[in-house]
Design an enzyme around this catalytic site. Structure first.
Site, short mmCIF file in Angstrom:
data_model
loop_
_atom_site.label_atom_id
_atom_site.label_comp_id
_atom_site.label_asym_id
_atom_site.label_seq_id
_atom_site.Cartn_x
_atom_site.Cartn_y
_atom_site.Cartn_z
N THR A 25 0.85 -1.20 0.00
CA THR A 25 0.00 0.00 0.00
C THR A 25 0.88 1.24 0.00
OG1 THR A 25 -1.78 -1.14 1.18
CG2 THR A 25 -1.75 1.26 1.34
N ASP A 80 6.24 -4.11 -1.07
CA ASP A 80 5.62 -3.01 -0.32
C ASP A 80 6.65 -1.92 -0.05
OD1 ASP A 80 3.36 -3.07 2.59
OD2 ASP A 80 3.75 -1.55 1.04
N ASP A 83 8.23 3.76 5.22
CA ASP A 83 8.45 5.17 5.54
C ASP A 83 9.89 5.44 5.95
OD1 ASP A 83 5.65 6.21 5.31
OD2 ASP A 83 5.35 4.60 6.75
N LYS A 93 6.73 1.41 9.05
CA LYS A 93 5.67 1.45 8.04
C LYS A 93 4.39 1.93 8.68
CE LYS A 93 5.01 -1.89 5.17
NZ LYS A 93 4.76 -0.86 4.12
N GLU A 102 -0.52 -5.10 6.28
CA GLU A 102 0.79 -5.20 5.61
C GLU A 102 1.70 -6.16 6.36
OE1 GLU A 102 1.78 -1.05 5.62
OE2 GLU A 102 1.50 -0.89 3.46
O1 DER Z 1 1.67 2.70 4.91
C1 DER Z 1 2.68 2.09 4.53
O2 DER Z 1 3.31 1.30 5.24
C2 DER Z 1 3.25 2.44 3.18
O3 DER Z 1 3.92 1.34 2.62
C3 DER Z 1 4.20 3.59 3.36
O4 DER Z 1 5.00 3.30 4.42
C4 DER Z 1 5.05 3.88 2.15
O5 DER Z 1 4.45 4.94 1.58
P1 DER Z 1 4.99 5.56 0.22
O6 DER Z 1 5.39 4.39 -0.66
O7 DER Z 1 3.78 6.30 -0.30
O8 DER Z 1 6.15 6.45 0.54
#
Ligand code: DER
Length: 221
Positions: A25, A80, A83, A93, A102
């Site tokens: 996500t 995935d 952050d 994350k 996740e």
């Molecule tokens: O919510 C989450 O864990 C997302 O993977 C996030 O951490 C990464 O967001 P981005 O790819 O929009 O920077």
């Protein structure tokens, strides 16, 4: 090219016919989902599970076959974003609010590929507030317990209302000075009654794929 897109498309190269793929996500996972859809149009045959309603909706729109979890025993690859990533591949994350699902996908995947741009790499986790998903019941008491671990807390809001996750809970963003023991902190947070899970992903990453602003992409195993 967009460094997030670079990392995402490199990760998708590892997907093979017949795999069960976990869809992450966020804005980086978005590019992976787009590339997976393109490869399906070119003949790739996979089944996918999604870590959020947003990713499921995007996958459905793009024609990626989403299957119920009851139909799978494991996930071959989950792709995935994150952050923050420290030097030991520990992650923060949850910026996108999907950390609970996740983490379930990640722990049930044979390989967990994390895709980031270079800005996400840090010496120590904690610059980004740590998202913690908690139940609404007695929220102030649970937040007090989180504060006892040494953080400032803020309930995540969206459109002037408490943000509600896909699981019907709320998220508390916890700002720590510096997270030097993420493995221990992850355990301590999840021992608090009322906490569903937190955004520390420790010792879970199979490969880190980093996209750079100069157009390079690197894989760290
Ligand atoms: O919510 C989450 O864990 C997302 O993977 C996030 O951490 C990464 O967001 P981005 O790819 O929009 O920077």
């Amino acid at each position: 090219m967009n460094p997030k897109k670079l990392a995402a498309e490199k990760a998708v190269e590892f997907i093979e016919d017949g795999m069960v793929v976990g869809l992450g996500t966020g804005s980086t996972a978005y590019w992976a989902i787009q590339k997976i859809a393109q490869r399906i149009n070119e003949g790739l045959r996979i089944r996918a599970v999604a870590s959020s309603r947003d990713s499921e909706e995007l996958a459905n729109k793009l024609g990626i076959p989403i299957v119920p979890f009851s139909e799978i025993e494991f996930i071959d690859i989950t792709i995935d974003g994150a952050d923050e990533v420290d030097t030991h591949f520990n992650l923060i994350k949850g910026g996108g609010g999907a950390l609970v699902r996740e983490k379930i996908l990640a722990i049930n995947s044979k390989r967990f590929f994390v895709i980031v741009d270079e800005s996400k790499r840090v010496e120590h986790l904690g610059q980004f507030p740590l998202p913690v998903e908690i139940v609404h019941f007695a929220v102030n008491l649970t937040i007090n317990k989180l504060k006892e671990l040494g953080c400032n807390t803020r309930i995540r809001m969206r459109n002037d209302k408490e943000y509600i996750t896909d699981n019907g809970n709320i998220i508390v963003d916890c700002t720590f000075e510096k997270i030097v023991e993420p493995i221990e902190l992850n355990k301590q947070i999840n021992l608090i009654p009322g906490v569903v899970d937190n955004g520390l992903f420790t010792r879970m990453v199979s490969s880190l794929i980093v996209g750079y602003n100069d157009g390079n992409v690197m894989i760290f195993d």
